[in-house]
Design an enzyme around this catalytic site. Structure first.
Site, PDB file in Angstrom:
ATOM      1  CG  ASN A 120      -3.092  -5.565   6.031  1.00 39.11           C
ATOM      2  OD1 ASN A 120      -4.084  -5.066   6.539  1.00 39.11           O
ATOM      3  ND2 ASN A 120      -1.928  -4.935   5.994  1.00 39.11           N
ATOM      4  CB  THR A 179      -0.863   0.009   1.283  1.00 38.65           C
ATOM      5  OG1 THR A 179      -1.458  -1.273   1.428  1.00 38.65           O
ATOM      6  CG2 THR A 179      -1.913   1.097   1.245  1.00 38.65           C
ATOM      7  CD  GLU A 222       7.991  -5.384  -1.332  1.00 37.66           C
ATOM      8  OE1 GLU A 222       8.497  -6.266  -0.598  1.00 37.66           O
ATOM      9  OE2 GLU A 222       6.875  -4.884  -1.121  1.00 37.66           O
ATOM     10  NE  ARG A 260       3.944   2.590   3.634  1.00 38.64           N
ATOM     11  CZ  ARG A 260       3.617   1.326   3.841  1.00 38.64           C
ATOM     12  NH1 ARG A 260       2.966   0.629   2.926  1.00 38.64           N
ATOM     13  NH2 ARG A 260       3.939   0.725   4.963  1.00 38.64           N
TER      14      ARG A 260
HETATM   15  C1  LIG Z   1       8.489  -5.349   2.554  1.00 37.60           C
HETATM   16  C2  LIG Z   1       7.015  -5.171   2.547  1.00 37.60           C
HETATM   17  N1  LIG Z   1       6.343  -5.411   1.417  1.00 37.60           N
HETATM   18  C3  LIG Z   1       5.004  -5.292   1.382  1.00 37.60           C
HETATM   19  C4  LIG Z   1       4.337  -4.904   2.486  1.00 37.60           C
HETATM   20  C5  LIG Z   1       2.842  -4.701   2.394  1.00 37.60           C
HETATM   21  N2  LIG Z   1       2.084  -5.711   3.106  1.00 37.60           N
HETATM   22  C6  LIG Z   1       1.688  -5.533   4.366  1.00 37.60           C
HETATM   23  S1  LIG Z   1       0.790  -6.772   4.954  1.00 37.60           S
HETATM   24  C7  LIG Z   1       0.876  -7.594   3.480  1.00 37.60           C
HETATM   25  C8  LIG Z   1       0.147  -8.872   3.243  1.00 37.60           C
HETATM   26  C9  LIG Z   1       0.009  -9.709   4.442  1.00 37.60           C
HETATM   27  O1  LIG Z   1      -0.486 -10.934   4.050  1.00 37.60           O
HETATM   28  P1  LIG Z   1      -0.434 -12.182   4.999  1.00 37.60           P
HETATM   29  O2  LIG Z   1       0.935 -12.405   5.515  1.00 37.60           O
HETATM   30  O3  LIG Z   1      -1.052 -13.316   4.298  1.00 37.60           O
HETATM   31  O4  LIG Z   1      -1.303 -11.756   6.249  1.00 37.60           O
HETATM   32  P2  LIG Z   1      -2.860 -11.421   6.289  1.00 37.60           P
HETATM   33  O5  LIG Z   1      -2.992  -9.990   5.948  1.00 37.60           O
HETATM   34  O6  LIG Z   1      -3.536 -12.322   5.329  1.00 37.60           O
HETATM   35  O7  LIG Z   1      -3.214 -11.693   7.694  1.00 37.60           O
HETATM   36  C10 LIG Z   1       1.636  -6.887   2.567  1.00 37.60           C
HETATM   37  C11 LIG Z   1       1.888  -7.326   1.188  1.00 37.60           C
HETATM   38  C12 LIG Z   1       5.083  -4.645   3.655  1.00 37.60           C
HETATM   39  N3  LIG Z   1       4.517  -4.272   4.781  1.00 37.60           N
HETATM   40  N4  LIG Z   1       6.400  -4.791   3.655  1.00 37.60           N
END
Ligand SMILES: Cc1ncc(C[n+]2csc(CCOP(=O)(O)OP(=O)(O)O)c2C)c(N)n1
Ligand code: SF4
Ligand code: SF4
Length: 1308
Positions: A1102, A117, A150, A200
């Site tokens: 999320n 995000t 990433e 961000r």
């Molecule tokens: C390095 C990094 N890349 C991307 C994100 C964005 N991000 C935050 S939570 C998330 C997904 C979380 O998914 P999951 O581990 O399946 O947990 P859920 O939300 O399903 O509980 C992402 C992609 C981040 N915080 N840090």
């Protein structure tokens, strides 16, 4: 089949040109001809450049069959399904992400992405267009690949570039930081590439998804050019400039714009058509540049080596050899801007001045904030001042001469505003760059006037930056000694660095163009308000001559939170990168907001106010509204309208969705379009938006539109409301364990933040390290449920299952002695408690109506029909009094074994009232964890839903028991959570070992303390690793140590380590299966005593439901639009393959007993434990909603979709005892039935039934094969642990068995 064809088509589109649409002639190179060196055309020029690269010692590229004049960009033919990008420029409303993605898609072959995000949408747009077959200007469909992180995206990007592709990616914040190593590599190899970044904040004292420049400033040293867009239109235009300039310069570009403010702001822009882009890229200069990029790719037909190791003899010189590229890059950017201007009429400069020609004071600024400064400049100059703004677009490479040229000679005072903070630095980066520029200029030319320069910070994490703040900055420059290193937009009452409010342009004075109409809509998360307003602004922008702008602000709750839509439209271009300050139109979609929030503070006197309320006449409304609100209304004298939108929505079959009713009312009252036309357009947009949900849903929404206006009532505001006295209310509920610091936090920080007034808080109220005390959600009292469960005592069998399944800890059993019920409310009925040890006690199930979300899981779970949902209004007062009384009853935690379903619910949940979605499948696991081990929990939580519902300041759902003990919780990052947890466990273990050593030494040295203390220390030393004993003795020791602390100072100092903690590493499947897997695997292999809880929602919940490696085959997720074709990764098998890891696969809603057993065993196991938890999520799109999660989970287990097992390495294998226990022993039921209940599987079944059928069949086979394997393992046969029999032998290429059956490896 279709998927396979699509995949093949995509591949072929990327790697080779279609007949007649030659992308690039592939080089027919002779051997030993080198064309590997980056060498841009000498000078920036729009004239055709010769295909000749002058660089000393560098041979020119080999032209092959390429000629400079060849037209590399074919005319764009429609793709197979008829979709294509716009071919003509047009005005269109869109946000910054879409405007950027359109360009990135048009000019790139491939993209590697990872969701974050607010950048995710750019990747999602690209993925969507690719799945629709949209062609880029080369006639290809972009290939979009979601990576595991990433780090991976950057690595793949580097690889694709090395292979000669035109590649791009989209990211920000932590994601951008993970790309840094590869960014160096890409720039080091002088590769053309553009990375689009929604700038961000970075997670420091707290994570923030909002916009500032901290992330991009953290990559300014990587050798990438940095081009900044200041608006949605610029994001479109600069994206193209960046892609052109990178080809010209052979230097990679970061193109960035402000996260959320620009990325999510919808504004009317003029788009650049693909034809226009194509014409630009057809210029010989770009033909050459693209050809050059491709010709120096890695290719075995003309090989070279890159990425070597160099020593001290040459590394330095080689680094300096790239200087010419950076020296020329500025001119290339100017040339690209001119080219874009020539085709669009929009002129840009790297440094652009706006304001009085003879300005005395100038602000230098980068990003969307410049538009607020522009407004202030116009206002101040119109009022006799001489000021200006210098907008920086190109931050790297910096060109001092051009900057100086742009700065008016008259400017004597300069203030540089940075949207970032570098703690401890001597000024932020833009300031330092400008200061050096001015200083060096003055040194070189002493005749130049001396300029006074200061720097300050603004807008961190999207903090509002208004024209008024810009005026305050100009006023600071008027001071005899202007403040340096200041902040603006906040009140810093600690180090006193913030600027005072502006006197020249006070907050509230509008600087918007005349005729701009401003609107505010207060909605509830997931009630459709935001979606409806997006549609409204698009209708206005597309069907009137007006310019339009929309921005949406949200609070942190996953559901039931507040959303505020800020809409503007008017005859002139709208800049205004800030929230609506003075609305002409205010809609309040939920009446409770009037009492909770200051919704009226941003309304123009005499504006229109529409309230959705049950009280549709002035008398009943008067009884409901707080005096403060009535007084505000009397002062503002708005045109007040009331409507019972809920009644209209219900009557038309829309349930609680009031959005369509409120939107119709808006069109009616705003008069922005003739009503008939507005209704026709609204209905058209409804038909389009709800087409996928079927004609019934469309018809219901149409009916709501028709019924809306006639239900509207206009009311006169009684003059008496203006005379009312107002009294402040203090909603702090009683708290059993409340430290003074917690109370202070609740009062000074949490309450204002929850009232959405956090912007007004000064610096002094915050803990600088961002720590939050426990148990703050208890004051939220959101009352968001439409109906809540009420206990039917006569049916209850006291199983406590309702409490067990409740995701929000909002329903609990109470036990009371009759003597304790003397002061109970009359409605607090009880029954005799049942079970051993319960004799003489009374039992009751009590709901907290303010905290219940109305998910209905408990009523579904109750096996005895002992709960019935009732409308909240009818029971709110009675049941909240009952809840308050129940909270005063003493806990009876020792009556039953906590490690049982019923007994666990007699333990207080130390995680309560989180901001998760109604019915969330993640929270019950963590709540149970806190009931089993809450007083000794150390939680390392990965970023994801669980870190948002579990830790969005000021809401901390983790609370304490009566002794003040409770979970200590921390989130480090998304990618490193396993390692973070390991570190916590190791650190704590080490400190306890040291304490144990001290205690032993003290005991051995015959220390002179009381016998009681000596005895307790000895017992502790003997059992310090057994939590059940050690923690009891630890409590006993506290008062003894307090009394005799002088005798044992070093033990006393470490007394909090007497308690044995239990470390849990918690996160989602995205973390565990993808980005954090490397670390997780390392922890699995570590043998340390840590527990890992994976909340498996099978998608990245999320960030909106992107595919992870836990996504099951055939499910549709973002980045798996055609259904996932690969099977789910078997994390349990990987963990079991270590042999010494406890592994369990559990499903709380399917088997209550098994999950309690597994958690208890895992915690007891003295090594690594892994719990894989099936977590139903709103992303699954369950038919009938999340209240069906229990039945759905049961079906998932019965059909074998989700197996239940426990692998316990502490069991000694023999004939009858096996480490692997299959708890879901039989498969029964029809998997297809399960899949029918979830939209994630049904999307594909509707879209491509044949593919769905095949994938469902494959999934069924995989489930069966896994079950067979498990049956073997449960019988002690581990011969193929972790390896499911594959249905098809893999193709082995060169290694495939030679004739005769030999693999060939033996050399025979
Ligand atoms: C390095 C990094 N890349 C991307 C994100 C964005 N991000 C935050 S939570 C998330 C997904 C979380 O998914 P999951 O581990 O399946 O947990 P859920 O939300 O399903 O509980 C992402 C992609 C981040 N915080 N840090
Ligand atoms: S309806 Fe949902 S939130 Fe409310 S008590 Fe029942 S399970 Fe808990
Ligand atoms: S896991 Fe799913 S249901 Fe739970 S909070 Fe996240 S999105 Fe909502």
């Amino acid at each position: 089949m279709e998927a396979a064809m699509k995949a093949a088509a995509r591949t072929s589109r990327v790697t080779c040109a279609r007949p007649g649409s030659q992308v690039l002639p592939q080089c027919s190179r002779g051997p030993k001809k080198y064309a590997v060196f980056a060498a841009p055309p000498e000078a920036a020029s729009t004239a055709p450049a010769p295909a000749e690269y002058k660089m000393s010692g560098v041979p020119p590229p080999v032209p092959g069959n390429f000629t400079a004049a060849s037209n590399i960009v074919p005319s764009i033919a429609l793709a197979k399904d008829g979709t294509t990008a716009p071919s003509k420029s047009k005005k269109a409303p869109m946000d910054g992400n879409e405007s950027t993605a359109q360009i990135a898609y048009a000019v790139s072959d491939v993209s590697f992405i990872y969701p974050i995000t607010p950048s995710t949408n750019m990747g999602e747009f690209a993925d969507q267009w690719a799945s629709e077959g949209r062609q880029n200007v080369f006639g290809n469909v972009m290939r979009v690949t979601e990576m595991e992180s990433e780090t991976g995206a950057a690595g793949a990007l580097h690889g694709a570039l090395a292979a000669g592709s035109l590649a791009t990616s989209f990211t920000c914040s932590q994601g951008l930081l993970l790309m840094v190593p590869n960014m160096y590599k890409i720039s080091g190899e002088l590769t053309p590439c553009v990375l689009h970044v929604t700038a961000r904040a970075i997670a420091k004292h707290a994570l923030s998804i909002f916009g500032d420049h901290q992330d991009v400033m953290a990559v300014r040293q990587t050798g990438w050019a940095m081009l900044c867009s200041h608006s949605v239109q610029e994001a479109h235009d600069m994206a193209l400039v960046a892609h052109l300039a990178t080809l010209r310069a052979s230097v990679p570009f970061v193109h960035f714009f402000d996260g959320f403010r620009t990325s999510h702001e919808i504004n009317t822009i003029e788009t650049i058509s693909n034809d226009t882009v194509k014409a630009l890229l057809n210029k010989p200069l770009y033909v050459d540049a693209i050809q050059h990029h491709r010709s120096r790719a890695l290719n075995p037909t003309h090989p070279h080596q890159r990425g070597t190791a160099q020593g001290s003899d040459v590394y330095f010189q080689c680094a300096e050899a790239a200087n010419p590229f950076y020296d020329r890059a500025f001119d290339h950017v100017v040339a690209a801007m001119e080219e874009v201007a020539a085709v669009t009429g929009r002129k840009y400069k790297p440094y652009e001045y706006y304001g009085a020609e003879d300005a005395e004071k100038v602000i230098v600024i980068m990003g969307s904030g410049s538009q607020a400064v522009e407004e202030a400049v116009e206002y101040l100059n119109a009022n006799g001042h001489k000021v200006g703004v210098l907008k920086v677009r190109l931050f790297r490479p910096w060109k001092a001469e051009a900057f100086l040229e742009a700065l008016p000679a008259s400017a004597r005072k300069v203030c540089v505003l940075d949207r970032t903070k570098e703690s401890g630095s001597y000024g932020e980066p833009l300031y330092l760059q400008v200061a050096t520029t001015l200083h060096e200029a003055e040194l070189e030319d002493p005749s130049l006037p001396r300029r006074y320069i200061v720097g300050g910070r603004f807008g961190l994490a999207s903090k509002e930056f208004l024209p008024s703040h810009a005026a305050a900055v100009f006023e600071n420059l008027d001071a005899e000694k202007p403040m340096r290193d200041f902040s603006v937009g906040i009140v810093d009452d600690v180090t006193h660095r913030s600027l005072p409010a502006s006197k020249l342009l006070p907050v509230g004075v509008s600087t918007l163009p005349t005729g701009t109409f401003e609107c505010l809509f207060w909605g509830m998360g997931s009630d459709g308000t935001v979606g409806a307003n997006k549609e409204a602004i698009k209708i206005i922008a597309s069907n009137t001559s007006m310019s339009a702008q929309a921005y949406f602000s949200y609070d942190a709750h996953k559901s039931g939170g507040v959303t505020v839509s800020h809409l503007r439209f008017g005859p002139s271009k709208i800049r205004a990168p800030y929230l609506v300050q003075q609305a002409d139109y205010l809609a309040i979609n939920h009446q409770s907001y009037l009492a909770k929030y200051d919704t009226l503070s941003a309304v123009k006197p005499g504006g229109v106010v529409v309230i959705n309320t049950r009280f549709t006449n002035v008398e009943s409304l008067s009884n409901y509204l707080p005096a403060k609100v009535k007084k505000q209304l009397a002062a503002l004298k708005p045109q007040l309208y009331l409507i019972d939108a809920l009644a209209v929505a219900k009557a038309t079959g829309l349930g609680k969705h009031v959005n369509m009713v409120m939107q119709t009312v808006f069109f009616n009252l705003s008069g922005v379009l003739p009503m008939e036309r507005a209704i026709a357009l609204l209905k058209k947009s409804i038909s389009k938006a709800y087409e996928r949900k079927g004609p019934e849903v469309v018809a219901k929404n149409h009916a709501a539109v028709d019924a809306a206006v006639s239900s509207l009532c206009k009311v006169e505001i009684p003059a008496s409301w203006g005379e009312l006295e107002t009294v402040a209310v203090h909603p702090n509920p009683p708290s059993k364990v409340a430290s003074s610091s917690r109370l202070e936090f609740l009062e000074k920080v949490a309450q204002p933040m929850l009232a959405l007034e956090g912007d007004k808080l000064p610096v002094s109220v915050f803990s600088p390290e961002g720590f939050v005390p426990p148990g703050t959600t208890v004051i939220e009292k959101r009352a968001i449920a439409a109906s809540v469960p009420i206990w039917k005592a006569e049916n209850c069998t006291q199983c406590n299952i309702c409490s067990f399944v409740c995701p929000h800890a909002a329903i609990r059993p109470s036990l009371a002695a009759p003597s304790e019920l003397g002061s109970a409310p009359a409605t607090f009925n009880t029954i005799d408690a049942k079970g051993p040890g319960m004799k003489g006690l009374k039992y009751r199930i009590q709901v907290s109506p303010y905290d219940c979300t109305g998910c209905d899981l408990c009523t579904h779970a109750c096996p005895d029909n002992a709960l019935a949902a009732q409308p909240i209004n009818s029971i709110l007062e009675v049941e909240s009094v009952n809840w308050d009384f129940a909270s005063t009853l003493p806990g009876r935690t020792a009556l039953m074994d906590p490690a049982s379903v019923k007994g666990s619910q007699l333990q207080p949940p130390l995680m309560e009232f989180s901001g998760a979605c109604e019915g969330c499948g993640e929270t019950p696991y963590v709540k149970l964890l806190t009931q089993l081990f809450g007083d000794r929990l150390l939680i390392a939580n990965a970023t994801g839903c669980s870190s948002i519902w579990g830790g969005s300041a000021p809401s901390n759902p983790y609370t304490t028991n009566e002794e003040g003990f409770g979970p200590a919780w921390a989130n480090s990052l998304f990618e490193d959570n396993a390692q973070f947890g390991l570190g916590i466990a190791t650190g704590a273990a080490q400190r306890r070992e040291a304490l144990h050593h001290r205690v032993q030494e003290a005991l051995a040295s015959g220390l002179s303390v009381s016998a009681g203390l000596r005895d307790a220390l000895a017992r502790w030393a003997d059992h310090y690793q057994e939590a059940e004993v050690a923690n009891v003795v630890a409590k006993e020791l506290q008062p003894l140590l307090e009394r005799e602390k002088d005798a044992v100072p070093s033990i006393y100092a470490e007394r909090d380590m007497l308690h044995k903690p239990s470390t849990w590493i918690v996160g989602g499947d995205g973390w565990a299966y993808d980005i954090g897997f490397g670390g997780l695997d390392h922890v699995l292999a570590s043998g340390e005593n840590v527990n890992i809880l994976v909340l498996d929602t099978e998608v990245y919940s999320n960030t909106g439901g992107q595919r992870s490696k836990a996504t099951p085959m055939s499910a549709v997720a973002k980045f798996a639009a055609g259904g996932k074709e690969r099977p789910k990764k078997d994390l349990g098998a990987i963990a079991m393959s270590y042999g010494d890891v406890y592994v369990a696969s559990v499903s709380l809603h399917a088997s209550y007993g098994q999950v309690v057993k597994a958690m208890t065993e895992a915690e007891r196991y003295p090594g690594v434990s892994l719990l894989l938890c099936y977590a139903p999520c709103i992303m699954h799109g369950m038919t009938g909603g999340m209240c069906n999660a229990i039945d759905e989970s049961k079906m998932a287990v019965e059909t074998g979709y989700w197996p239940l097992y426990r692998y316990n390495p502490s069991i000694k294998e023999d004939q009858t005892h096996h480490r692997f226990q299959l708890d879901s022993k039989k498969i029964k039921g029809d998997l297809e039935e399960l899949l029918k209940h979830e939209n994630r599987f049904q999307i594909l079944a509707r879209k491509a039934p044949e593919i769905a059928e095949k994938l469902h069949h494959d999934l069924d086979d995989a489930v069966q094969a896994r079950h067979d394997r498990f049956k073997h393992m449960a019988a002690g046969d581990y011969s193929t642990p972790g390896f499911a029999p594959s249905r098809e032998e893999p193709q082995q290429g060169d290694d495939k068995p030679k004739e005769g059956g030999c693999c060939g490896n033996c050399g025979k």
